[in-house]
Design a protein around this motif. Structure first.
Motif, PDB file in Angstrom:
ATOM      1  N   GLN A 257     147.491  21.076   0.825  1.00 48.79           N
ATOM      2  CA  GLN A 257     146.330  20.491   0.168  1.00 48.79           C
ATOM      3  C   GLN A 257     145.651  19.441   1.049  1.00 48.79           C
ATOM      4  OE1 GLN A 257     148.212  20.787  -4.294  1.00 48.79           O
ATOM      5  NE2 GLN A 257     146.824  19.136  -3.866  1.00 48.79           N
ATOM      6  N   ARG A 258     146.404  18.781   1.916  1.00 42.07           N
ATOM      7  CA  ARG A 258     145.788  17.834   2.846  1.00 42.07           C
ATOM      8  C   ARG A 258     144.789  18.540   3.753  1.00 42.07           C
ATOM      9  NH1 ARG A 258     151.130  15.930   2.896  1.00 42.07           N
ATOM     10  NH2 ARG A 258     151.578  17.248   4.697  1.00 42.07           N
ATOM     11  N   ASP A 259     145.117  19.778   4.148  1.00 41.54           N
ATOM     12  CA  ASP A 259     144.196  20.554   4.989  1.00 41.54           C
ATOM     13  C   ASP A 259     142.908  20.865   4.225  1.00 41.54           C
ATOM     14  OD1 ASP A 259     146.222  20.583   6.907  1.00 41.54           O
ATOM     15  OD2 ASP A 259     147.065  22.449   6.096  1.00 41.54           O
ATOM     16  N   VAL A 260     143.047  21.170   2.939  1.00 41.08           N
ATOM     17  CA  VAL A 260     141.859  21.467   2.124  1.00 41.08           C
ATOM     18  C   VAL A 260     140.975  20.230   2.021  1.00 41.08           C
ATOM     19  CG1 VAL A 260     141.025  22.222  -0.140  1.00 41.08           C
ATOM     20  CG2 VAL A 260     143.131  23.191   0.818  1.00 41.08           C
ATOM     21  N   ALA A 261     141.588  19.083   1.749  1.00 42.28           N
ATOM     22  CA  ALA A 261     140.814  17.842   1.628  1.00 42.28           C
ATOM     23  C   ALA A 261     140.088  17.512   2.924  1.00 42.28           C
ATOM     24  CB  ALA A 261     141.742  16.688   1.235  1.00 42.28           C
TER      25      ALA A 261
END
Length: 417
Positions: A302-306
């Motif tokens: 999810q950090r990559d998505v953000a």
């Protein structure tokens, strides 16, 4: 030697004819006075103690045609002898004809010292055929303002010095103001240091000092906070974002399965507007980037998505900096062993903390809906890790996701900086 003699004779003839022409016609165009770029720029200019450039009054002395009288050729003034002496409306006018040699520095200095006016007409670049064309020769000698300049123009120089004096007085007054302002700043800084020293003597004073110092780092962003997060503005820009993205969102939805439409449109977190684009568009494009273009079993965090959403769209940078400050303060408190769940920074007011949008909860909410639609599966570790699921054999379900879903703990896959 013959060619040299012919050239010398030609130059002498041009010189003589020019003097005679001036004496016969008794009129002349005198040049504009433009000053000197280095020593006497027109208009005069100078900088104050802050480096700001100031301009004085420009001396307006344009080229003009004057009538001549009392003309004498080669009149002697003892140490020098101008080619033509005449009188015009302002008095004496000395005229030099340059064919080979310009007026030398010594002669120019003597003329200026005596306060006389002198003009030099430059015929050194005369075309070889011009002397044989009477009209053309008259034009270059009598009327061409481009080939003549002032050797000495006392009236313009006096006026220039007056303008320079006015400018110097203005700058002196400005420098006095600057000195007073600097003195005031020094005194204010001293008073501030004394006040801060007093504040740091006790715990409350120290805390107030730190709070003020830390707030100064965010002063510019805090000044924008109320305006950027006003309900009226959010409502307006969401309408604008939707109108701009309408065609592209419609195109993406046409090819999306029902579950994807539900995940990207049915529930949108209240802070999803902060990324500077229609929330439906950034969710559809994020789904395409992290799910559609990957194979079943591929993983992402999810950090990559953000990070991808922030770098792909014009998010509100001032708000993000304030959010990061909140997040960093909570992380620091937890490292110090303080249990803290509320995302708030103690140097901000309660109202400011409540206004700052959360940049991670819209992503967490989006990932929740993708999981509910069976498009991805969250993994136990590391935090925020997700896996792309294969399309179901029985076809895509229509996921119904309620708005305002609570996010907490590992269930939400809470993002970390």
């Amino acid at each position: 030697m013959i060619e040299t003699g012919c050239q010398t004779g030609r130059e002498t003839g041009i010189h003589l004819r020019a003097k005679q022409l001036i004496a016969e016609r008794q009129e002349l165009v005198i040049p504009a006075w433009i000053g000197d770029f280095v020593d006497m720029p027109n208009p005069p200019h100078a900088r104050d103690d802050e480096g700001r450039l100031h301009w004085g009054r420009q001396i307006d002395c344009p080229a003009r045609l004057v009538g001549l009288r009392d003309i004498e050729v080669e009149r002697s003034f003892g140490t020098y002898q101008p080619d033509v002496y005449a009188q015009d409306g302002l008095g004496e006018l000395l005229i030099e004809i340059r064919v080979t040699h310009a007026v030398d520095d010594g002669k120019a200095a003597r003329v200026r010292m005596q306060g006389r006016r002198m003009v030099e007409i430059d015929l050194s670049h005369l075309h070889r055929d011009t002397p044989h064309d009477l009209a053309a020769f008259e034009q270059v000698v009598l009327f061409d303002p481009a080939n003549r300049s002032w050797i000495s123009c006392p009236e313009a120089v006096v006026d220039w010095h007056a303008s320079k004096q006015e400018l110097d007085e203005q700058i002196a007054a400005r420098n006095k103001e600057i000195a007073q302002q600097r003195d005031q700043l020094i005194k204010a800084a001293k008073a501030r240091r004394e006040r801060e020293a007093q504040e740091t003597k006790d715990k409350d004073g120290r805390k107030a000092y730190i709070r003020r110092r830390e707030r100064e780092k965010h002063a510019g962003d805090l000044a924008q906070l109320a305006g950027l997060t006003s309900p009226a503005r959010i409502e307006r820009i969401l309408r604008e974002y939707q109108a701009i993205a309408e065609e592209r969102v419609s195109s993406l939805l046409d090819s999306a399965p029902p579950a994807v439409r539900s995940a990207c449109l049915r529930a949108v977190h209240g802070d999803a507007w902060v990324f500077g684009v229609d929330p439906a568009l950034w969710q559809l494009l994020a789904y395409d980037h992290f799910v559609t273009r990957r194979s079943a079993g591929d993983r992402f965090n999810q950090r990559d998505v953000a990070s991808w959403v922030r770098h792909s769209f014009p998010y509100e940078k001032a708000l993000y900096r304030l959010f990061v400050a909140q997040y960093a303060n909570r992380a620091e408190a937890r490292r110090a062993g303080i249990s803290k769940h509320r995302l708030a920074y103690w140097v901000f007011t309660d109202e400011e903390n409540d206004r700052i949008p959360n940049f991670y909860t819209p992503i967490n909410d989006f990932m929740d809906r993708l999981e509910s639609a069976r498009l991805i599966r969250r993994l136990a570790a590391p935090v925020g890790e997700c896996e792309v699921l294969p399309p179901p054999a029985a076809g895509w379900p229509v996921a119904v996701v309620g708005a305002g879903k609570a996010l907490s703990g590992n269930q939400s896959g809470l993002l970390a900086l």
